[in-house]
Design a protein around this motif. Structure first.
Motif, PDB file in Angstrom:
ATOM      1  N   ASN A  98      91.185  -6.849 109.889  1.00  0.00           N
ATOM      2  CA  ASN A  98      90.700  -5.565 109.401  1.00  0.00           C
ATOM      3  C   ASN A  98      91.780  -4.839 108.603  1.00  0.00           C
ATOM      4  OD1 ASN A  98      88.840  -3.593 109.137  1.00  0.00           O
ATOM      5  ND2 ASN A  98      88.872  -2.944 111.282  1.00  0.00           N
ATOM      6  N   LEU A 113      97.390   6.629 103.791  1.00  0.00           N
ATOM      7  CA  LEU A 113      96.498   5.611 104.344  1.00  0.00           C
ATOM      8  C   LEU A 113      95.132   5.635 103.654  1.00  0.00           C
ATOM      9  CD1 LEU A 113      97.076   3.487 106.448  1.00  0.00           C
ATOM     10  CD2 LEU A 113      96.037   4.915 108.152  1.00  0.00           C
ATOM     11  N   GLU A 118      85.086   9.980 100.647  1.00  0.00           N
ATOM     12  CA  GLU A 118      86.038   9.287 101.518  1.00  0.00           C
ATOM     13  C   GLU A 118      85.407   9.041 102.889  1.00  0.00           C
ATOM     14  OE1 GLU A 118      90.065  11.270  99.589  1.00  0.00           O
ATOM     15  OE2 GLU A 118      89.507  11.767 101.648  1.00  0.00           O
ATOM     16  N   GLU A 163      86.296   7.419 106.835  1.00  0.00           N
ATOM     17  CA  GLU A 163      87.347   6.947 107.738  1.00  0.00           C
ATOM     18  C   GLU A 163      86.816   5.830 108.619  1.00  0.00           C
ATOM     19  OE1 GLU A 163      89.417  10.008 109.802  1.00  0.00           O
ATOM     20  OE2 GLU A 163      90.447   8.582 111.094  1.00  0.00           O
ATOM     21  N   THR A 164      87.503   4.699 108.555  1.00  0.00           N
ATOM     22  CA  THR A 164      87.178   3.603 109.460  1.00  0.00           C
ATOM     23  C   THR A 164      88.330   3.517 110.459  1.00  0.00           C
ATOM     24  OG1 THR A 164      88.257   2.007 108.002  1.00  0.00           O
ATOM     25  CG2 THR A 164      85.908   2.344 107.667  1.00  0.00           C
ATOM     26  N   ASP A 165      88.314   2.507 111.325  1.00  0.00           N
ATOM     27  CA  ASP A 165      89.344   2.449 112.363  1.00  0.00           C
ATOM     28  C   ASP A 165      90.741   2.452 111.787  1.00  0.00           C
ATOM     29  OD1 ASP A 165      87.861   2.566 114.657  1.00  0.00           O
ATOM     30  OD2 ASP A 165      87.388   0.435 114.594  1.00  0.00           O
ATOM     31  N   LYS A 166      90.934   1.696 110.706  1.00  0.00           N
ATOM     32  CA  LYS A 166      92.306   1.504 110.268  1.00  0.00           C
ATOM     33  C   LYS A 166      92.688   2.281 109.028  1.00  0.00           C
ATOM     34  CE  LYS A 166      94.149  -2.756 112.097  1.00  0.00           C
ATOM     35  NZ  LYS A 166      94.758  -4.034 111.743  1.00  0.00           N
ATOM     36  N   VAL A 167      91.748   2.898 108.362  1.00  0.00           N
ATOM     37  CA  VAL A 167      92.069   3.385 107.038  1.00  0.00           C
ATOM     38  C   VAL A 167      91.100   4.473 106.584  1.00  0.00           C
ATOM     39  CG1 VAL A 167      90.672   1.792 105.651  1.00  0.00           C
ATOM     40  CG2 VAL A 167      92.961   2.338 104.898  1.00  0.00           C
ATOM     41  N   VAL A 168      91.514   5.256 105.587  1.00  0.00           N
ATOM     42  CA  VAL A 168      90.583   6.167 104.921  1.00  0.00           C
ATOM     43  C   VAL A 168      90.235   5.528 103.580  1.00  0.00           C
ATOM     44  CG1 VAL A 168      90.226   8.472 103.955  1.00  0.00           C
ATOM     45  CG2 VAL A 168      91.631   8.188 106.015  1.00  0.00           C
ATOM     46  N   SER A 169      88.984   5.137 103.399  1.00  0.00           N
ATOM     47  CA  SER A 169      88.590   4.451 102.169  1.00  0.00           C
ATOM     48  C   SER A 169      87.997   5.429 101.181  1.00  0.00           C
ATOM     49  CB  SER A 169      87.539   3.381 102.458  1.00  0.00           C
ATOM     50  OG  SER A 169      88.086   2.364 103.250  1.00  0.00           O
ATOM     51  N   GLN A 170      88.463   5.352  99.945  1.00  0.00           N
ATOM     52  CA  GLN A 170      87.860   6.131  98.875  1.00  0.00           C
ATOM     53  C   GLN A 170      86.840   5.232  98.199  1.00  0.00           C
ATOM     54  OE1 GLN A 170      91.379   7.493  96.612  1.00  0.00           O
ATOM     55  NE2 GLN A 170      90.962   9.470  97.574  1.00  0.00           N
ATOM     56  N   VAL A 224      92.810   4.401 100.747  1.00  0.00           N
ATOM     57  CA  VAL A 224      92.731   3.251  99.840  1.00  0.00           C
ATOM     58  C   VAL A 224      91.407   3.286  99.085  1.00  0.00           C
ATOM     59  CG1 VAL A 224      94.193   1.789 101.292  1.00  0.00           C
ATOM     60  CG2 VAL A 224      91.741   1.791 101.642  1.00  0.00           C
ATOM     61  N   THR A 225      91.410   2.719  97.892  1.00  0.00           N
ATOM     62  CA  THR A 225      90.147   2.712  97.156  1.00  0.00           C
ATOM     63  C   THR A 225      89.394   1.413  97.413  1.00  0.00           C
ATOM     64  OG1 THR A 225      91.283   1.852  95.239  1.00  0.00           O
ATOM     65  CG2 THR A 225      90.893   4.217  95.286  1.00  0.00           C
ATOM     66  N   TYR A 226      88.150   1.474  97.136  1.00  0.00           N
ATOM     67  CA  TYR A 226      87.271   0.389  97.535  1.00  0.00           C
ATOM     68  C   TYR A 226      86.188   0.205  96.494  1.00  0.00           C
ATOM     69  CZ  TYR A 226      84.725  -2.379 100.933  1.00  0.00           C
ATOM     70  OH  TYR A 226      84.121  -3.397 101.594  1.00  0.00           O
ATOM     71  N   LEU A 234      82.649  -1.199 104.910  1.00  0.00           N
ATOM     72  CA  LEU A 234      84.062  -0.966 104.585  1.00  0.00           C
ATOM     73  C   LEU A 234      85.011  -1.638 105.557  1.00  0.00           C
ATOM     74  CD1 LEU A 234      83.699   2.820 103.797  1.00  0.00           C
ATOM     75  CD2 LEU A 234      84.116   1.002 102.150  1.00  0.00           C
ATOM     76  N   SER A 235      84.467  -2.079 106.668  1.00  0.00           N
ATOM     77  CA  SER A 235      85.322  -2.724 107.662  1.00  0.00           C
ATOM     78  C   SER A 235      84.599  -3.964 108.142  1.00  0.00           C
ATOM     79  CB  SER A 235      85.555  -1.758 108.829  1.00  0.00           C
ATOM     80  OG  SER A 235      85.923  -2.483 109.969  1.00  0.00           O
ATOM     81  N   VAL A 250      99.055   0.190 112.474  1.00  0.00           N
ATOM     82  CA  VAL A 250      97.853   1.009 112.587  1.00  0.00           C
ATOM     83  C   VAL A 250      97.074   0.491 113.791  1.00  0.00           C
ATOM     84  CG1 VAL A 250      95.771   1.816 111.426  1.00  0.00           C
ATOM     85  CG2 VAL A 250      97.804   1.321 110.084  1.00  0.00           C
ATOM     86  N   TYR A 282      80.957   4.481 110.673  1.00  0.00           N
ATOM     87  CA  TYR A 282      82.180   5.157 110.257  1.00  0.00           C
ATOM     88  C   TYR A 282      82.034   6.664 110.340  1.00  0.00           C
ATOM     89  CZ  TYR A 282      81.952   0.643 107.832  1.00  0.00           C
ATOM     90  OH  TYR A 282      81.750  -0.680 107.528  1.00  0.00           O
ATOM     91  N   LYS A 284      94.849  10.593 110.181  1.00  0.00           N
ATOM     92  CA  LYS A 284      95.555   9.592 109.390  1.00  0.00           C
ATOM     93  C   LYS A 284      96.303  10.263 108.238  1.00  0.00           C
ATOM     94  CE  LYS A 284      92.623   5.621 110.423  1.00  0.00           C
ATOM     95  NZ  LYS A 284      91.600   6.182 111.305  1.00  0.00           N
TER      96      LYS A 284
END
Lengths: 292, 81
Positions: A43, A14, B38, B40-47, A16-18, B10-11, A237, B17, A10
Protein backbone atom coordinates in the motif's frame (compact mmCIF):
# COMPACT_ATOMS: atom_id res chain seq x y z
CA UNK A 1 -15.96 2.24 10.15
CA UNK A 2 -14.15 5.52 10.12
CA UNK A 3 -15.64 8.35 12.11
CA UNK A 4 -17.02 11.36 10.33
CA UNK A 5 -15.28 14.68 10.79
CA UNK A 6 -12.01 12.99 11.63
CA UNK A 7 -9.29 15.60 11.32
CA UNK A 8 -6.31 14.62 9.28
CA UNK A 9 -3.09 14.30 11.25
CA UNK A 10 -0.97 13.59 8.23
CA UNK A 11 1.65 16.17 7.34
CA UNK A 12 1.35 18.15 4.10
CA UNK A 13 4.17 16.34 2.37
CA UNK A 14 2.16 13.15 2.56
CA UNK A 15 -0.06 14.52 -0.19
CA UNK A 16 0.30 12.69 -3.47
CA UNK A 17 -1.44 13.06 -6.79
CA UNK A 18 -3.31 10.30 -8.43
CA UNK A 19 -4.25 9.82 -12.05
CA UNK A 20 -6.76 7.04 -12.05
CA UNK A 21 -6.50 6.15 -15.72
CA UNK A 22 -2.75 5.64 -15.62
CA UNK A 23 -2.96 3.61 -12.43
CA UNK A 24 -5.75 1.49 -13.88
CA UNK A 25 -3.67 0.82 -16.99
CA UNK A 26 -0.78 -0.40 -14.84
CA UNK A 27 -3.06 -2.54 -12.69
CA UNK A 28 -4.49 -4.15 -15.80
CA UNK A 29 -1.10 -5.05 -17.15
CA UNK A 30 0.07 -6.44 -13.83
CA UNK A 31 -3.01 -8.49 -13.12
CA UNK A 32 -3.00 -9.76 -16.71
CA UNK A 33 0.43 -11.23 -16.03
CA UNK A 34 -0.52 -12.37 -12.50
CA UNK A 35 2.29 -10.44 -10.90
CA UNK A 36 2.46 -8.95 -7.44
CA UNK A 37 4.09 -5.65 -6.69
CA UNK A 38 5.33 -4.47 -3.35
CA UNK A 39 3.76 -1.17 -4.34
CA UNK A 40 0.26 -2.60 -4.05
CA UNK A 41 0.91 -5.23 -1.39
CA UNK A 42 2.47 -2.71 0.97
CA UNK A 43 0.00 0.00 0.00
CA UNK A 44 2.81 2.38 -0.89
CA UNK A 45 2.15 6.11 -0.75
CA UNK A 46 4.11 6.57 -3.99
CA UNK A 47 2.00 4.11 -5.95
CA UNK A 48 0.11 6.83 -7.81
CA UNK A 49 3.31 8.51 -8.92
CA UNK A 50 5.21 5.36 -9.85
CA UNK A 51 2.32 3.55 -11.55
CA UNK A 52 1.44 6.83 -13.22
CA UNK A 53 4.91 7.01 -14.71
CA UNK A 54 5.02 3.33 -15.60
CA UNK A 55 7.36 1.97 -12.94
CA UNK A 56 6.78 -0.72 -10.37
CA UNK A 57 8.70 -3.01 -8.04
CA UNK A 58 7.90 -6.65 -8.49
CA UNK A 59 7.38 -8.83 -5.46
CA UNK A 60 8.11 -12.44 -6.24
CA UNK A 61 7.20 -15.56 -4.27
CA UNK A 62 4.16 -13.85 -2.83
CA UNK A 63 1.81 -12.43 -1.93
CA UNK A 64 1.96 -14.07 1.50
CA UNK A 65 4.94 -13.64 3.82
CA UNK A 66 6.11 -16.16 6.39
CA UNK A 67 7.05 -13.38 8.80
CA UNK A 68 4.91 -10.74 10.44
CA UNK A 69 7.02 -7.67 11.06
CA UNK A 70 5.12 -5.04 12.97
CA UNK A 71 5.76 -2.21 10.53
CA UNK A 72 4.88 -4.05 7.34
CA UNK A 73 1.60 -4.19 5.44
CA UNK A 74 2.43 -7.21 3.28
CA UNK A 75 0.04 -10.00 4.30
CA UNK A 76 1.35 -12.69 6.63
CA UNK A 77 -0.07 -16.05 5.74
CA UNK A 78 0.33 -19.51 4.38
CA UNK A 79 2.79 -19.25 1.50
CA UNK A 80 1.92 -20.53 -1.96
CA UNK A 81 3.95 -23.03 -3.98
CA UNK A 82 6.80 -21.51 -5.99
CA UNK A 83 5.64 -20.59 -9.49
CA UNK A 84 8.42 -21.42 -11.91
CA UNK A 85 6.88 -19.30 -14.64
CA UNK A 86 6.97 -16.17 -12.51
CA UNK A 87 10.56 -15.16 -13.38
CA UNK A 88 9.73 -15.09 -17.07
CA UNK A 89 6.57 -13.08 -16.44
CA UNK A 90 8.57 -10.52 -14.44
CA UNK A 91 10.98 -10.24 -17.35
CA UNK A 92 8.14 -9.91 -19.86
CA UNK A 93 6.45 -7.20 -17.82
CA UNK A 94 9.75 -5.36 -17.46
CA UNK A 95 10.19 -5.44 -21.21
CA UNK A 96 6.60 -4.45 -21.88
CA UNK A 97 6.88 -1.48 -19.52
CA UNK A 98 10.18 -0.53 -21.09
CA UNK A 99 11.88 -0.34 -17.69
CA UNK A 100 15.56 0.52 -17.84
CA UNK A 101 15.94 -0.35 -14.17
CA UNK A 102 13.91 -2.99 -12.38
CA UNK A 103 13.54 -3.70 -8.68
CA UNK A 104 12.75 -7.27 -7.69
CA UNK A 105 11.86 -7.99 -4.11
CA UNK A 106 10.13 -10.88 -2.38
CA UNK A 107 8.27 -11.90 0.70
CA UNK A 108 10.17 -13.97 3.26
CA UNK A 109 10.02 -17.66 2.48
CA UNK A 110 11.31 -19.40 5.57
CA UNK A 111 9.26 -22.41 4.48
CA UNK A 112 11.43 -23.18 1.45
CA UNK A 113 14.66 -25.18 1.64
CA UNK A 114 16.45 -22.45 -0.36
CA UNK A 115 14.53 -19.68 1.46
CA UNK A 116 13.50 -18.32 -1.93
CA UNK A 117 17.00 -17.55 -3.18
CA UNK A 118 16.71 -19.74 -6.29
CA UNK A 119 13.68 -17.79 -7.49
CA UNK A 120 15.70 -14.59 -7.25
CA UNK A 121 18.41 -16.21 -9.35
CA UNK A 122 15.89 -17.44 -11.93
CA UNK A 123 14.37 -13.97 -12.11
CA UNK A 124 17.73 -12.27 -12.60
CA UNK A 125 18.59 -14.80 -15.31
CA UNK A 126 15.25 -14.28 -17.07
CA UNK A 127 15.76 -10.53 -17.01
CA UNK A 128 19.29 -10.87 -18.38
CA UNK A 129 17.90 -12.94 -21.22
CA UNK A 130 14.72 -11.04 -22.09
CA UNK A 131 15.83 -7.49 -21.43
CA UNK A 132 19.63 -7.46 -21.21
CA UNK A 133 19.97 -3.66 -21.10
CA UNK A 134 17.83 -3.30 -17.99
CA UNK A 135 19.78 -2.83 -14.77
CA UNK A 136 18.61 -5.09 -11.96
CA UNK A 137 18.19 -4.34 -8.29
CA UNK A 138 17.25 -7.08 -5.86
CA UNK A 139 15.79 -6.24 -2.47
CA UNK A 140 16.10 -9.44 -0.54
CA UNK A 141 15.14 -11.01 2.77
CA UNK A 142 17.93 -11.86 5.21
CA UNK A 143 17.89 -15.54 4.11
CA UNK A 144 18.48 -16.19 7.82
CA UNK A 145 22.03 -15.10 7.13
CA UNK A 146 22.73 -18.23 5.06
CA UNK A 147 25.74 -17.62 2.86
CA UNK A 148 24.84 -20.42 0.42
CA UNK A 149 21.75 -18.41 -0.52
CA UNK A 150 23.74 -15.19 -0.80
CA UNK A 151 26.44 -16.88 -2.91
CA UNK A 152 23.86 -17.87 -5.52
CA UNK A 153 22.52 -14.35 -5.76
CA UNK A 154 25.99 -12.82 -5.93
CA UNK A 155 26.84 -15.20 -8.77
CA UNK A 156 23.79 -14.03 -10.72
CA UNK A 157 25.31 -10.53 -10.72
CA UNK A 158 22.57 -8.06 -9.90
CA UNK A 159 23.59 -4.43 -10.36
CA UNK A 160 22.35 -3.52 -6.91
CA UNK A 161 21.99 -5.80 -3.90
CA UNK A 162 19.61 -4.21 -1.44
CA UNK A 163 18.69 -5.53 1.96
CA UNK A 164 16.97 -3.28 4.45
CA UNK A 165 18.17 -2.75 7.99
CA UNK A 166 14.76 -1.11 8.55
CA UNK A 167 15.70 0.65 11.80
CA UNK A 168 18.34 1.24 14.46
CA UNK A 169 19.64 -1.55 16.67
CA UNK A 170 17.52 -0.87 19.77
CA UNK A 171 14.21 -0.83 17.88
CA UNK A 172 14.92 -3.81 15.61
CA UNK A 173 13.57 -6.47 18.02
CA UNK A 174 10.42 -4.43 18.56
CA UNK A 175 9.45 -4.22 14.90
CA UNK A 176 11.10 -7.05 13.00
CA UNK A 177 10.06 -10.66 13.23
CA UNK A 178 12.74 -13.38 13.23
CA UNK A 179 15.25 -10.86 11.85
CA UNK A 180 18.07 -9.32 13.81
CA UNK A 181 20.25 -6.27 13.42
CA UNK A 182 23.43 -8.31 13.36
CA UNK A 183 22.14 -10.84 10.82
CA UNK A 184 21.13 -8.06 8.44
CA UNK A 185 24.43 -6.29 8.89
CA UNK A 186 26.17 -9.63 8.28
CA UNK A 187 24.22 -10.12 5.05
CA UNK A 188 25.32 -6.72 3.72
CA UNK A 189 28.90 -7.33 4.81
CA UNK A 190 29.05 -10.74 3.17
CA UNK A 191 27.69 -9.48 -0.13
CA UNK A 192 30.00 -6.48 -0.13
CA UNK A 193 33.00 -8.75 0.49
CA UNK A 194 32.08 -11.41 -2.04
CA UNK A 195 30.40 -9.60 -4.90
CA UNK A 196 32.38 -7.88 -7.62
CA UNK A 197 32.71 -4.10 -7.49
CA UNK A 198 30.00 -3.95 -10.17
CA UNK A 199 27.35 -4.87 -7.62
CA UNK A 200 26.47 -1.96 -5.37
CA UNK A 201 25.26 -2.74 -1.87
CA UNK A 202 22.34 -0.79 -0.53
CA UNK A 203 20.15 -0.58 2.53
CA UNK A 204 17.32 1.50 3.89
CA UNK A 205 15.79 2.62 7.14
CA UNK A 206 12.53 4.13 8.31
CA UNK A 207 12.26 7.11 10.63
CA UNK A 208 9.53 7.88 13.11
CA UNK A 209 9.79 4.66 15.12
CA UNK A 210 11.32 6.42 18.11
CA UNK A 211 14.99 6.32 17.06
CA UNK A 212 17.46 8.88 18.43
CA UNK A 213 20.08 10.82 16.47
CA UNK A 214 23.00 8.95 18.06
CA UNK A 215 21.40 5.64 17.17
CA UNK A 216 20.99 6.66 13.54
CA UNK A 217 24.63 7.77 13.42
CA UNK A 218 25.73 4.51 15.04
CA UNK A 219 23.84 2.65 12.32
CA UNK A 220 25.49 4.76 9.62
CA UNK A 221 28.89 3.99 11.15
CA UNK A 222 28.10 0.27 11.21
CA UNK A 223 27.11 0.43 7.54
CA UNK A 224 30.16 2.36 6.46
CA UNK A 225 32.47 0.08 8.42
CA UNK A 226 31.40 -2.67 6.00
CA UNK A 227 31.41 -0.32 2.97
CA UNK A 228 27.70 -0.22 2.19
CA UNK A 229 27.31 2.05 -0.86
CA UNK A 230 23.76 3.42 -0.83
CA UNK A 231 21.45 4.46 1.97
CA UNK A 232 17.76 5.35 1.78
CA UNK A 233 15.95 7.09 4.63
CA UNK A 234 12.18 7.63 4.65
CA UNK A 235 9.23 8.15 6.95
CA UNK A 236 7.42 5.18 8.51
CA UNK A 237 3.69 5.38 7.87
CA UNK A 238 1.68 3.16 10.18
CA UNK A 239 -0.36 0.86 7.94
CA UNK A 240 -3.17 0.28 10.44
CA UNK A 241 -4.10 0.48 14.12
CA UNK A 242 -2.72 -3.01 14.63
CA UNK A 243 0.75 -2.12 13.43
CA UNK A 244 3.69 -0.63 15.34
CA UNK A 245 2.66 2.75 16.66
CA UNK A 246 4.04 5.72 14.79
CA UNK A 247 6.09 7.76 17.25
CA UNK A 248 6.72 10.85 15.17
CA UNK A 249 6.29 12.61 11.84
CA UNK A 250 9.95 13.45 11.50
CA UNK A 251 10.52 17.07 10.44
CA UNK A 252 12.20 17.73 7.11
CA UNK A 253 15.20 19.35 8.79
CA UNK A 254 16.16 16.03 10.31
CA UNK A 255 16.13 14.34 6.91
CA UNK A 256 18.51 17.02 5.71
CA UNK A 257 20.70 16.62 8.79
CA UNK A 258 20.89 12.87 8.28
CA UNK A 259 21.65 13.37 4.62
CA UNK A 260 24.69 15.46 5.51
CA UNK A 261 25.80 13.08 8.23
CA UNK A 262 25.57 10.21 5.75
CA UNK A 263 27.43 12.19 3.13
CA UNK A 264 30.28 12.91 5.54
CA UNK A 265 30.54 9.23 6.29
CA UNK A 266 31.10 8.45 2.62
CA UNK A 267 27.99 6.78 1.25
CA UNK A 268 28.06 6.94 -2.54
CA UNK A 269 24.41 7.90 -2.73
CA UNK A 270 21.89 8.88 -0.10
CA UNK A 271 18.17 9.46 -0.54
CA UNK A 272 16.71 11.06 2.55
CA UNK A 273 13.23 12.53 2.59
CA UNK A 274 9.86 11.48 3.96
CA UNK A 275 8.47 9.72 0.90
CA UNK A 276 11.66 7.86 0.08
CA UNK A 277 11.13 4.10 0.00
CA UNK A 278 13.82 1.58 -0.70
CA UNK A 279 12.97 1.27 -4.35
CA UNK A 280 11.63 4.78 -4.92
CA UNK A 281 13.49 6.34 -7.84
CA UNK A 282 16.10 3.61 -7.54
CA UNK A 283 17.08 4.15 -11.14
CA UNK A 284 18.06 7.78 -10.60
CA UNK A 285 20.23 6.60 -7.75
CA UNK A 286 22.12 4.12 -9.85
CA UNK A 287 22.48 6.57 -12.73
CA UNK A 288 23.92 9.20 -10.41
CA UNK A 289 26.63 6.76 -9.35
CA UNK A 290 27.41 5.62 -12.89
CA UNK A 291 27.88 9.22 -13.96
CA UNK A 292 30.44 9.92 -11.27
CA UNK B 1 -23.17 16.78 -21.46
CA UNK B 2 -22.89 15.85 -17.79
CA UNK B 3 -20.11 13.50 -16.71
CA UNK B 4 -20.17 11.80 -13.37
CA UNK B 5 -17.06 11.65 -11.20
CA UNK B 6 -16.87 8.52 -9.10
CA UNK B 7 -14.53 7.74 -6.22
CA UNK B 8 -11.52 5.91 -7.65
CA UNK B 9 -9.83 3.04 -5.86
CA UNK B 10 -6.95 4.79 -4.15
CA UNK B 11 -5.67 2.02 -1.94
CA UNK B 12 -5.17 -1.56 -3.01
CA UNK B 13 -6.23 -2.70 0.45
CA UNK B 14 -9.30 -0.70 1.25
CA UNK B 15 -12.43 0.59 -0.43
CA UNK B 16 -13.49 3.11 2.17
CA UNK B 17 -11.81 6.45 2.69
CA UNK B 18 -12.13 9.73 4.49
CA UNK B 19 -13.09 12.58 2.19
CA UNK B 20 -10.81 15.60 2.72
CA UNK B 21 -11.09 18.95 0.97
CA UNK B 22 -12.64 20.16 -2.25
CA UNK B 23 -10.22 22.15 -4.39
CA UNK B 24 -12.85 23.12 -6.94
CA UNK B 25 -16.23 24.68 -6.21
CA UNK B 26 -19.45 24.40 -8.22
CA UNK B 27 -19.20 26.82 -11.14
CA UNK B 28 -15.41 26.55 -11.34
CA UNK B 29 -13.80 25.72 -14.64
CA UNK B 30 -11.81 22.50 -14.48
CA UNK B 31 -9.25 21.13 -16.86
CA UNK B 32 -8.12 17.56 -17.25
CA UNK B 33 -5.32 17.07 -14.73
CA UNK B 34 -6.53 19.71 -12.25
CA UNK B 35 -6.77 18.48 -8.69
CA UNK B 36 -10.47 18.17 -7.84
CA UNK B 37 -10.37 16.96 -4.26
CA UNK B 38 -8.29 15.27 -1.57
CA UNK B 39 -8.99 11.94 0.05
CA UNK B 40 -7.29 10.40 3.03
CA UNK B 41 -6.53 6.72 2.95
CA UNK B 42 -4.61 4.75 5.57
CA UNK B 43 -1.20 5.73 4.36
CA UNK B 44 -1.56 8.91 2.40
CA UNK B 45 -3.57 11.96 1.38
CA UNK B 46 -4.33 11.53 -2.33
CA UNK B 47 -5.05 14.46 -4.58
CA UNK B 48 -7.42 13.22 -7.25
CA UNK B 49 -7.16 14.79 -10.67
CA UNK B 50 -10.01 15.51 -13.02
CA UNK B 51 -10.27 13.26 -16.06
CA UNK B 52 -12.50 15.84 -17.81
CA UNK B 53 -12.41 19.45 -18.95
CA UNK B 54 -15.53 21.51 -18.28
CA UNK B 55 -17.38 23.22 -15.47
CA UNK B 56 -17.90 21.62 -12.07
CA UNK B 57 -21.65 21.38 -11.53
CA UNK B 58 -22.21 19.82 -8.17
CA UNK B 59 -20.46 18.34 -5.15
CA UNK B 60 -22.12 15.13 -4.10
CA UNK B 61 -20.06 14.58 -0.94
CA UNK B 62 -18.82 16.85 1.82
CA UNK B 63 -15.49 17.20 3.57
CA UNK B 64 -15.32 14.84 6.49
CA UNK B 65 -17.61 12.24 4.99
CA UNK B 66 -16.71 8.59 4.63
CA UNK B 67 -16.74 7.56 0.99
CA UNK B 68 -16.67 4.19 -0.71
CA UNK B 69 -15.03 3.34 -4.04
CA UNK B 70 -17.53 3.95 -6.83
CA UNK B 71 -19.56 6.58 -4.95
CA UNK B 72 -20.72 9.52 -7.03
CA UNK B 73 -18.68 12.47 -5.77
CA UNK B 74 -19.33 15.20 -8.34
CA UNK B 75 -20.73 16.08 -11.73
CA UNK B 76 -18.91 18.00 -14.43
CA UNK B 77 -20.51 19.64 -17.45
CA UNK B 78 -18.36 19.07 -20.49
CA UNK B 79 -18.90 20.76 -23.82
CA UNK B 80 -19.92 18.51 -26.72
CA UNK B 81 -17.07 18.29 -29.13
Amino acid sequence: MKQNNKKTTKPVWLKVTYDQKKVDRMNELLSGLSLNTVCAEANCPNLGECFGSGTASFMILGPNCTRSCRFCDVPHGHPKPVDLTEPLRVAQATKKLGLTHVVVTSVDRDDLPDLGSDQFVRTIQALHEVTPETTIEVLTPDFQGRTDCLDKIIAAKPDVFNHNMETVRSITPKVRHRATYSTSLGVLKYVKEHATSKTFVKTGIMLGLGEKDEEVYALMNDLRSINVDFLTIGQYVQPSEKHYKLREWVPLERYQKYYHEAKIRGFKFIASSPLVRSSYKAQEELMAVYEK
Amino acid sequence: MIKEVHMPKLSPKSNQYFFGEWLKEPGDKVSKGDVLFEVETDKVVSQVESQETGVLKEHQVKSGQTVVVGDLVATIEVSES
